[in-house]
Design a protein around this motif. Structure first.
Motif, PDB file in Angstrom:
ATOM      1  N   ILE A   2       1.020  -1.126  -0.124  1.00 27.07           N
ATOM      2  CA  ILE A   2      -0.054  -0.071  -0.061  1.00 27.07           C
ATOM      3  C   ILE A   2       0.750   1.260  -0.142  1.00 27.07           C
ATOM      4  CG2 ILE A   2      -1.654   1.191   1.169  1.00 27.07           C
ATOM      5  CD1 ILE A   2      -2.508  -1.392   2.724  1.00 27.07           C
ATOM      6  N   ASP A   4       1.986   5.094   0.894  1.00 21.67           N
ATOM      7  CA  ASP A   4       1.678   5.845   1.960  1.00 21.67           C
ATOM      8  C   ASP A   4       1.138   7.293   1.546  1.00 21.67           C
ATOM      9  OD1 ASP A   4       1.799   6.951   4.367  1.00 21.67           O
ATOM     10  OD2 ASP A   4       3.720   7.405   4.611  1.00 21.67           O
ATOM     11  N   GLN A   6      -2.218  10.394   2.009  1.00 25.80           N
ATOM     12  CA  GLN A   6      -2.904  11.216   3.064  1.00 25.80           C
ATOM     13  C   GLN A   6      -4.231  11.007   2.818  1.00 25.80           C
ATOM     14  OE1 GLN A   6      -1.945  13.339   5.629  1.00 25.80           O
ATOM     15  NE2 GLN A   6       0.194  12.267   5.455  1.00 25.80           N
ATOM     16  N   TRP A   7      -4.853   9.753   2.327  1.00 24.23           N
ATOM     17  CA  TRP A   7      -6.089   9.188   1.877  1.00 24.23           C
ATOM     18  C   TRP A   7      -6.700  10.483   0.845  1.00 24.23           C
ATOM     19  CZ3 TRP A   7      -6.147   9.241   7.568  1.00 24.23           C
ATOM     20  CH2 TRP A   7      -5.572   8.143   8.175  1.00 24.23           C
ATOM     21  N   HIS A  29      -9.076  15.130   4.726  1.00 28.57           N
ATOM     22  CA  HIS A  29      -8.795  13.818   4.239  1.00 28.57           C
ATOM     23  C   HIS A  29      -9.258  12.640   5.171  1.00 28.57           C
ATOM     24  CE1 HIS A  29      -5.491  15.235   1.274  1.00 28.57           C
ATOM     25  NE2 HIS A  29      -5.650  16.271   1.858  1.00 28.57           N
ATOM     26  N   SER A  31      -9.904   8.038   5.082  1.00 29.08           N
ATOM     27  CA  SER A  31      -9.933   6.784   3.992  1.00 29.08           C
ATOM     28  C   SER A  31     -11.344   6.348   3.937  1.00 29.08           C
ATOM     29  CB  SER A  31      -8.986   5.833   5.012  1.00 29.08           C
ATOM     30  OG  SER A  31      -9.849   5.690   6.183  1.00 29.08           O
ATOM     31  N   ASP A  32     -12.101   6.622   4.628  1.00 26.78           N
ATOM     32  CA  ASP A  32     -13.632   6.026   4.350  1.00 26.78           C
ATOM     33  C   ASP A  32     -14.831   7.319   5.033  1.00 26.78           C
ATOM     34  OD1 ASP A  32     -14.160   5.850   7.119  1.00 26.78           O
ATOM     35  OD2 ASP A  32     -13.576   3.507   6.972  1.00 26.78           O
ATOM     36  N   MET A  35     -14.727   8.076   8.980  1.00 30.38           N
ATOM     37  CA  MET A  35     -13.497   9.024   9.145  1.00 30.38           C
ATOM     38  C   MET A  35     -13.860  10.212   8.635  1.00 30.38           C
ATOM     39  SD  MET A  35      -9.438   8.645   8.475  1.00 30.38           S
ATOM     40  CE  MET A  35      -8.876   6.959   9.153  1.00 30.38           C
ATOM     41  N   VAL A  43     -12.272  19.142  13.162  1.00 25.30           N
ATOM     42  CA  VAL A  43     -11.633  20.088  12.470  1.00 25.30           C
ATOM     43  C   VAL A  43     -12.504  21.379  12.335  1.00 25.30           C
ATOM     44  CG1 VAL A  43     -10.311  21.027  10.232  1.00 25.30           C
ATOM     45  CG2 VAL A  43      -9.983  18.741  10.928  1.00 25.30           C
TER      46      VAL A  43
ATOM     47  N   LEU B  80      -4.707  22.546   9.443  1.00 23.02           N
ATOM     48  CA  LEU B  80      -5.474  21.707   8.435  1.00 23.02           C
ATOM     49  C   LEU B  80      -6.344  22.793   7.352  1.00 23.02           C
ATOM     50  CD1 LEU B  80      -6.457  18.779  10.943  1.00 23.02           C
ATOM     51  CD2 LEU B  80      -4.921  18.725   8.966  1.00 23.02           C
ATOM     52  N   ARG B  93      -1.358  17.031  -0.390  1.00 24.19           N
ATOM     53  CA  ARG B  93      -1.220  17.210   0.787  1.00 24.19           C
ATOM     54  C   ARG B  93       0.384  16.432   1.055  1.00 24.19           C
ATOM     55  NH1 ARG B  93      -4.200  17.403   5.883  1.00 24.19           N
ATOM     56  NH2 ARG B  93      -5.666  18.525   4.392  1.00 24.19           N
ATOM     57  N   GLU B  94       0.167  15.362   0.274  1.00 22.19           N
ATOM     58  CA  GLU B  94       1.447  14.472   0.445  1.00 22.19           C
ATOM     59  C   GLU B  94       2.892  15.448   0.193  1.00 22.19           C
ATOM     60  OE1 GLU B  94      -1.084  13.621  -1.140  1.00 22.19           O
ATOM     61  OE2 GLU B  94      -1.746  11.723  -0.369  1.00 22.19           O
ATOM     62  N   LEU B  97       3.434  18.166   2.900  1.00 22.14           N
ATOM     63  CA  LEU B  97       4.058  17.643   4.029  1.00 22.14           C
ATOM     64  C   LEU B  97       5.521  17.358   3.748  1.00 22.14           C
ATOM     65  CD1 LEU B  97       1.377  15.354   5.514  1.00 22.14           C
ATOM     66  CD2 LEU B  97       2.297  17.581   6.409  1.00 22.14           C
ATOM     67  N   HIS B 289       5.217  11.821  11.912  1.00 23.06           N
ATOM     68  CA  HIS B 289       4.794  11.303  10.534  1.00 23.06           C
ATOM     69  C   HIS B 289       5.124   9.773  10.366  1.00 23.06           C
ATOM     70  CE1 HIS B 289       3.407  11.905   6.467  1.00 23.06           C
ATOM     71  NE2 HIS B 289       4.462  11.204   6.079  1.00 23.06           N
ATOM     72  N   LYS B 293       2.599   5.916  10.018  1.00 22.93           N
ATOM     73  CA  LYS B 293       2.635   5.273   8.856  1.00 22.93           C
ATOM     74  C   LYS B 293       1.515   4.216   8.726  1.00 22.93           C
ATOM     75  CE  LYS B 293       5.278   3.922   4.934  1.00 22.93           C
ATOM     76  NZ  LYS B 293       5.997   2.922   4.471  1.00 22.93           N
ATOM     77  N   VAL B 295      -0.606   3.402  10.868  1.00 25.04           N
ATOM     78  CA  VAL B 295      -2.144   3.977  10.954  1.00 25.04           C
ATOM     79  C   VAL B 295      -2.782   4.191   9.543  1.00 25.04           C
ATOM     80  CG1 VAL B 295      -4.075   5.306  12.055  1.00 25.04           C
ATOM     81  CG2 VAL B 295      -1.493   4.682  13.243  1.00 25.04           C
ATOM     82  N   ARG B 296      -1.836   4.888   8.980  1.00 22.98           N
ATOM     83  CA  ARG B 296      -2.453   5.403   7.423  1.00 22.98           C
ATOM     84  C   ARG B 296      -2.774   4.256   6.556  1.00 22.98           C
ATOM     85  NH1 ARG B 296       1.115   9.233   8.307  1.00 22.98           N
ATOM     86  NH2 ARG B 296       2.748   8.565   7.129  1.00 22.98           N
ATOM     87  N   GLU B 297      -1.754   3.240   6.740  1.00 21.37           N
ATOM     88  CA  GLU B 297      -1.963   1.989   5.881  1.00 21.37           C
ATOM     89  C   GLU B 297      -3.156   1.210   6.352  1.00 21.37           C
ATOM     90  OE1 GLU B 297       2.767   1.591   4.616  1.00 21.37           O
ATOM     91  OE2 GLU B 297       2.068   0.257   6.116  1.00 21.37           O
ATOM     92  N   ALA B 299      -5.856   2.058   7.955  1.00 19.08           N
ATOM     93  CA  ALA B 299      -7.052   2.433   7.644  1.00 19.08           C
ATOM     94  C   ALA B 299      -7.351   2.403   6.236  1.00 19.08           C
ATOM     95  CB  ALA B 299      -7.184   4.065   7.978  1.00 19.08           C
ATOM     96  N   THR B 300      -6.535   2.683   5.441  1.00 22.53           N
ATOM     97  CA  THR B 300      -6.504   2.273   3.984  1.00 22.53           C
ATOM     98  C   THR B 300      -7.157   0.615   3.517  1.00 22.53           C
ATOM     99  OG1 THR B 300      -4.946   3.809   3.388  1.00 22.53           O
ATOM    100  CG2 THR B 300      -5.447   2.615   1.778  1.00 22.53           C
ATOM    101  N   ALA B 301      -6.376   0.043   4.320  1.00 22.71           N
ATOM    102  CA  ALA B 301      -6.710  -1.487   4.052  1.00 22.71           C
ATOM    103  C   ALA B 301      -7.989  -1.934   4.365  1.00 22.71           C
ATOM    104  CB  ALA B 301      -5.635  -2.350   4.960  1.00 22.71           C
ATOM    105  N   TYR B 302      -8.465  -1.173   5.685  1.00 20.87           N
ATOM    106  CA  TYR B 302      -9.962  -1.410   6.293  1.00 20.87           C
ATOM    107  C   TYR B 302     -10.913  -0.940   5.279  1.00 20.87           C
ATOM    108  CZ  TYR B 302     -13.651  -0.957   9.415  1.00 20.87           C
ATOM    109  OH  TYR B 302     -15.053  -1.011  10.124  1.00 20.87           O
ATOM    110  N   ALA B 303     -10.605   0.163   4.847  1.00 26.04           N
ATOM    111  CA  ALA B 303     -11.509   0.824   3.810  1.00 26.04           C
ATOM    112  C   ALA B 303     -11.750   0.082   2.773  1.00 26.04           C
ATOM    113  CB  ALA B 303     -10.968   2.355   3.348  1.00 26.04           C
ATOM    114  N   LYS B 306     -13.802  -3.016   3.541  1.00 28.08           N
ATOM    115  CA  LYS B 306     -15.294  -2.684   3.595  1.00 28.08           C
ATOM    116  C   LYS B 306     -15.917  -2.524   2.343  1.00 28.08           C
ATOM    117  CE  LYS B 306     -16.018   0.619   6.241  1.00 28.08           C
ATOM    118  NZ  LYS B 306     -16.139   1.396   7.287  1.00 28.08           N
TER     119      LYS B 306
END
Ligand SMILES: [Fe+2]
Ligand SMILES: [Fe+2]
Lengths: 98, 312
Positions: A2, A4, A6-7, A29, A31-32, A35, A43, B80, B93-94, B97, B289, B293, B295-297, B299-303, B306
């Protein structure tokens, strides 16, 4: 593997009071969608207590293009007969609602 | 429309006080200038959480701890709002940062100073947020719509930041002589860096001319600095504190203070990475940051999982 990221980007609309429209406040941002709602709350609603928040994936928003505004919105102002003052009402009657 | 006509139309809109919105045509250097400025502003909010974060676990009371937590959370929010505004100009955003973490992008030099005592938390709210507020109130007038709206949102929250800081300083000034000395010491260390926050006097560069004619900025650095000084000096005097500038003179006719020479060598030295805390700040930011990492991965996998399930 996957990447990396920021969704995805989501646009946030907040309704501060019943009877008022939802208003665009910015983006988050997420992921779903769950969230996205939670992030939008954290925010954009740290103080006021809104009655409702909408989140929409940014790429699902379809918008007009400012450069086309002239042509796209032009028909709106050449139909004077859409406005009430275009009409002559005979003297002695009132058609306005008070 | 030719490029020239577009530019004329763009200038006409700005001169008549209309805001520029994301999808509007804009000169490339307007876009670039804004991305640089808004992202620097965003980075400053985010890095600005670090010096104050240093005192969360050591706040002198539960009340102070709650206030400090809420204030720092606001700063994250400010970051933000601003990243969001920069993204409307096509920045990702990427990438934003990445630029912060590699040192390509700058942030306000003030956050490269350490917070040595509790009085520093007061001085930051009072002076740093006070200076930021002067700048941000002026930026409400910026010609770029999303930036201006972010400023409105931020300014509403800054008033609390500024007041809680002044309250800390006032409490210390009413305390023991040692406590009052702590407040004075914090003022001595934060005054000049706060003055420097507005940046050196604008030089007659194309950069500056563009940002004034396109109303990216509404006021010059010098005029904002003067506003801040005029506002802050009486607040110090009211607490019996002494501003560490022997050349501070009040002119009643103009209700203005003249002030001593600012050490711009120090300013540039800190901006270039040689301040007392530059390395720690960037390191702490990068660590947060990198530590996030997984956590971001996850959450992406979970989304993904689902959305597969709901498709099935
Ligand atoms: Fe802030
Ligand atoms: Fe603040």
């Amino acid at each position: 593997m996957i990447n990396d990221t920021q969704w995805n980007l989501w646009e946030v609309f907040v309704q501060l009071k019943t009877g008022k429209p939802h208003e665009h406040v910015g983006s988050v941002h997420a992921s779903d969608k769950e969230m996205a709602l939670q992030n939008a709350r954290d925010v954009y609603a740290r103080r006021d207590k809104p009655v409702s928040i909408w989140v929409v994936p940014s790429d699902n928003i379809v918008a007009t293009i400012p450069q086309d505004n002239e042509a796209f919105f032009d028909p709106a102002d050449d139909k004077v007969y859409r406005h009430p003052l275009f009409y002559k009402i005979p003297k002695g009657v009132s058609v306005d609602i008070h | 429309m030719t490029e020239e006509q577009r530019l004329e139309e763009f200038q006409r809109k700005i001169d008549s006080g209309e805001k520029i919105e994301p999808k509007d045509w804009m000169p490339e250097s307007y876009r670039k200038n804004l991305i640089r400025m808004i992202s620097q502003h965003a980075h400053s909010e985010i890095v600005g959480m670090l010096p104050e974060g240093n005192w969360i676990t050591r706040a002198p009371s539960l009340r102070r701890k709650l206030i400090l937590l809420a204030k720092i959370q606001d700063e994250a929010g400010h970051g933000l709002y601003l990243y969001s505004a920069a993204e409307t100009l096509g920045a990702s955003r990427e990438e934003l940062l990445e630029n912060l973490h590699t040192g390509k992008a700058k942030y306000s030099s003030i956050f490269n100073y350490p917070t040595l005592t509790w009085a520093d938390i007061g001085a930051i709210g009072w002076l740093v947020d006070g200076a930021a507020m002067v700048n941000q109130v002026s930026l409400i007038k910026t010609s770029y719509g999303p930036y201006s709206r972010a400023m409105v949102r931020i300014c509403k929250e800054e008033a609390f930041h500024n007041r809680q800081g002044y309250e800390i300083i006032a409490e210390l000034c009413n305390g023991t002589p040692e406590q009052k000395q702590m407040a004075q010491d914090a003022l001595d260390r934060w005054w000049w860096p706060a003055i420097q926050m507005f940046g050196p006097e604008d030089t007659k560069s194309t950069h500056f001319e563009e940002s004034m004619k396109w109303k990216i900025k509404a006021e010059s650095n010098e005029s904002l600095r003067q506003k801040f000084i005029n506002m802050t000096v009486p607040q110090a005097e009211a607490r019996g504190l002494k501003i560490p500038d022997p050349n501070l003179v009040f002119y009643p006719e103009t209700k203005t203070y003249t002030y001593g020479e600012v050490d711009w060598n120090e300013f540039f030295n800190v901006i270039q990475g040689n301040g007392p805390m530059n390395k720690q700040r960037v390191r702490a930011r990068k660590k947060a940051h990198d530590d996030g990492k997984w956590v971001r991965e996850a959450a992406t996998a979970y989304a993904k999982k689902k959305s597969k399930q709901s498709a099935a």
